[in-house]
Design a protein around this motif. Structure first.
Motif, PDB file in Angstrom:
ATOM      1  N   UNK A   1       0.746  -1.124  -0.280  1.00 54.97           N
ATOM      2  CA  UNK A   1       0.206   0.118   0.175  1.00 54.97           C
ATOM      3  C   UNK A   1       0.820   1.383  -0.419  1.00 54.97           C
ATOM      4  N   UNK A   2       0.238   2.347  -0.567  1.00 58.42           N
ATOM      5  CA  UNK A   2       0.988   3.273  -0.850  1.00 58.42           C
ATOM      6  C   UNK A   2       0.593   4.640  -0.264  1.00 58.42           C
ATOM      7  N   UNK A   3       1.071   5.277   1.189  1.00 55.29           N
ATOM      8  CA  UNK A   3       0.262   6.335   1.994  1.00 55.29           C
ATOM      9  C   UNK A   3       1.438   7.485   1.925  1.00 55.29           C
TER      10      UNK A   3
ATOM     11  N   UNK B   1       5.073  10.531  -0.477  1.00 52.97           N
ATOM     12  CA  UNK B   1       5.266   8.741  -0.744  1.00 52.97           C
ATOM     13  C   UNK B   1       5.617   7.694   0.819  1.00 52.97           C
ATOM     14  N   UNK B   2       4.659   6.845   1.369  1.00 50.61           N
ATOM     15  CA  UNK B   2       5.369   6.053   2.200  1.00 50.61           C
ATOM     16  C   UNK B   2       4.801   5.083   1.784  1.00 50.61           C
ATOM     17  N   UNK B   3       5.387   4.028   1.311  1.00 49.59           N
ATOM     18  CA  UNK B   3       5.510   2.837   1.358  1.00 49.59           C
ATOM     19  C   UNK B   3       5.291   1.568   2.068  1.00 49.59           C
TER      20      UNK B   3
ATOM     21  N   UNK C   1       8.513  -0.226   3.399  1.00 45.50           N
ATOM     22  CA  UNK C   1       9.703  -0.632   2.504  1.00 45.50           C
ATOM     23  C   UNK C   1      10.171   1.185   2.263  1.00 45.50           C
ATOM     24  N   UNK C   2       9.434   2.028   1.854  1.00 37.50           N
ATOM     25  CA  UNK C   2      10.583   3.261   1.357  1.00 37.50           C
ATOM     26  C   UNK C   2       9.296   4.161   2.752  1.00 37.50           C
ATOM     27  N   UNK C   3      10.240   4.740   3.154  1.00 36.54           N
ATOM     28  CA  UNK C   3      11.270   4.954   4.101  1.00 36.54           C
ATOM     29  C   UNK C   3      11.584   2.851   3.824  1.00 36.54           C
TER      30      UNK C   3
ATOM     31  N   UNK D   1      -0.919   2.586  14.319  1.00 28.64           N
ATOM     32  CA  UNK D   1       0.371   2.183  12.899  1.00 28.64           C
ATOM     33  C   UNK D   1       0.985   3.674  11.853  1.00 28.64           C
ATOM     34  N   UNK D   2       1.844   3.749  13.310  1.00 32.40           N
ATOM     35  CA  UNK D   2       2.789   5.126  13.099  1.00 32.40           C
ATOM     36  C   UNK D   2       3.333   5.485  12.141  1.00 32.40           C
ATOM     37  N   UNK D   3       3.179   6.197  10.780  1.00 32.25           N
ATOM     38  CA  UNK D   3       3.906   6.617   9.675  1.00 32.25           C
ATOM     39  C   UNK D   3       4.692   7.448   9.904  1.00 32.25           C
ATOM     40  N   UNK D   4       6.351   7.140   9.498  1.00 34.29           N
ATOM     41  CA  UNK D   4       6.930   8.062  10.094  1.00 34.29           C
ATOM     42  C   UNK D   4       7.227   9.647   9.314  1.00 34.29           C
ATOM     43  N   UNK D   5       7.570  10.066  10.316  1.00 38.33           N
ATOM     44  CA  UNK D   5       7.023  12.168  10.254  1.00 38.33           C
ATOM     45  C   UNK D   5       5.512  11.947   9.368  1.00 38.33           C
TER      46      UNK D   5
END
Length: 402
Positions: A182-184, A191-193, A221-223, A250-254
């Motif tokens: 998934x892309x968020x 984009x965070x994958x 995956x990214x980062x 789900x803690x997304x980076x930044x």
């Protein structure tokens, strides 16, 4: 009978027909005015008490009525900001000072500050959707603000919610894994994958099929290098989730803490099949266009195809629309006779829907107005003859002493 009474009655009749001609003139002049509602002059008699041997002529009283509840024909345009109400209800607009009014004139365009304003200079009012759907106060306009398209400029919104449905194979053995990506988006629109991995933790036993469990993990995956979980999903004997449907946080980076809804997942006798991945948020993008839904929702459509709900336009109505007080600019204000206004969203509580790219024309029938004009002209002439005859009789009376 007093001859002066004849004069007064003749003048009353001429005044009444003048009023009718005035409404006809207004109707004809506004035959092409968007949202205009025709006026009509209705008459009632004023009777004076009379004795057996005499008659006291009375007069006629004029009542002006407006066909506000009668919908005019709709015409379609090329501008998405041209709005029409199909059915009951009025747009809520305000003047420069913030005084609210009701109108059916929906020819809106952005002004120099991006506010949607109609040809009469009234601002379209709506509820901002920055914090989800608003709670409408039925008898109040609190929370409404001017619908402004300039605020929809380049925007990046972080992801806070997502969902994923599909099927997990019930025949999978313990240790079998299935993966989807998934892309968020983070706080600045990067984009965070990440990969969503489903691992079966229990072997399927046909004799004891209850409480089948899967372990879900999130791997960045990214980062790279960030993770969330593991989470546990539990399915019942019919393949429906009974525990663990919402993965949080789900803690997304930044970014923001995200909730991933897996309530659409099932465990059936079929292959792995992820379906309907949906996430909110978007990367930085310019607004390409603005769309208006029938339910009053205003969507900003960005160049990358992202569609974000920004405002919701309400409709208002009163118990007796034909008793509203007309104001300049095809707007109306509530009166004692019309009753208090009630606010709601299109399609709810008897309110109509909003059509984008359409305008409601005036409900004036030119043939009917021209006929009424001829009638009023003839009746005015007849009343003037009554006045003229009374004046001549007074002259005869005054000359009797000579």
């Amino acid at each position: 009978m007093s001859l002066y009474g004849v004069l007064r009655t003749g003048v009353s009749g001429m005044n009444a027909q003048s009023n009718k001609l005035g409404t006809v003139a207004d109707n004809i002049a506004n035959a092409n005015t968007v949202g205009y509602k025709r006026a009509s002059a209705e008459f009632s008699s004023l009777v004076l008490s009379s004795g057996k041997g005499s008659y006291n002529s009375g007069s006629v009283v004029t009542n002006i009525r407006y066909s506000i509840s009668q919908q005019g024909p709709l015409v379609f345009t090329t501008s998405s900001a041209d709005l029409a109400v199909q059915g009951n209800g009025f747009f809520v607009v305000s003047d420069e000072g913030g005084t609210p009014y009701l109108t059916r004139a929906g020819s809106f365009v952005p002004d120099s500050e991006g506010n949607l304003v109609n040809t009469a200079g009234y601002y379209l009012m709506g509820y901002p959707l920055t914090n989800g759907n608003p709670n409408v106060t039925l008898n109040s306009l609190d929370g409404l603000e001017r619908v402004n398209l300039a605020n929809l400029a380049m925007s990046a919104n972080p992801t806070t919610q997502g969902s994923l449905g599909g099927n997990l194979p019930i025949a999978a053995a313990a240790g079998d894994t299935f993966q989807s990506s998934l892309i968020v988006y983070d706080n600045v629109g990067n984009k965070v994958q990440f990969n969503v991995t489903f691992e079966k933790t229990t072997n399927f036993d046909p004799l004891a099929p209850a409480n089948q469990q899967w372990q879900v993990t999130i791997d960045g995956v990214q980062p790279a290098g960030w993770t969330a979980g593991p989470f546990t999903l539990t399915f019942d004997t019919s393949g429906q989730i009974v525990a663990g449907a919402a993965l949080t946080p789900i803690n997304i980076p930044n970014g923001q803490a995200m909730t991933l809804d897996l309530s659409g997942m099932q465990q059936l006798a079929s292959d792995y099949a992820p379906l309907d991945p949906i996430v909110n948020g978007n990367a930085p993008s310019q607004v390409d266009k603005v769309e208006f839904g029938k339910d009053g929702t205003v969507y900003a459509v960005y160049e990358d195809g992202t569609r974000i709900a920004t405002y919701r336009i309400p409709l208002a109505n009163v118990p007796s629309p034909d008793k509203l007080t007309p104001e300049a600019g095809n707007v109306y204000s509530a009166s004692i006779e019309s009753g208090n206004g009630q606010v709601g969203f299109p399609g709810q509580a008897g309110l109509g829907s909003i059509l984008s790219g359409a305008l409601e024309q005036s409900n004036v029938d030119m043939g009917e107005e021209l006929t009424a004009m001829i009638e009023a002209q003839r009746n005015y002439t007849a009343n003037s003859k009554v006045f003229q005859t009374g004046s001549e009789l007074l002259d005869v009376l005054m000359n009797l002493k000579r």
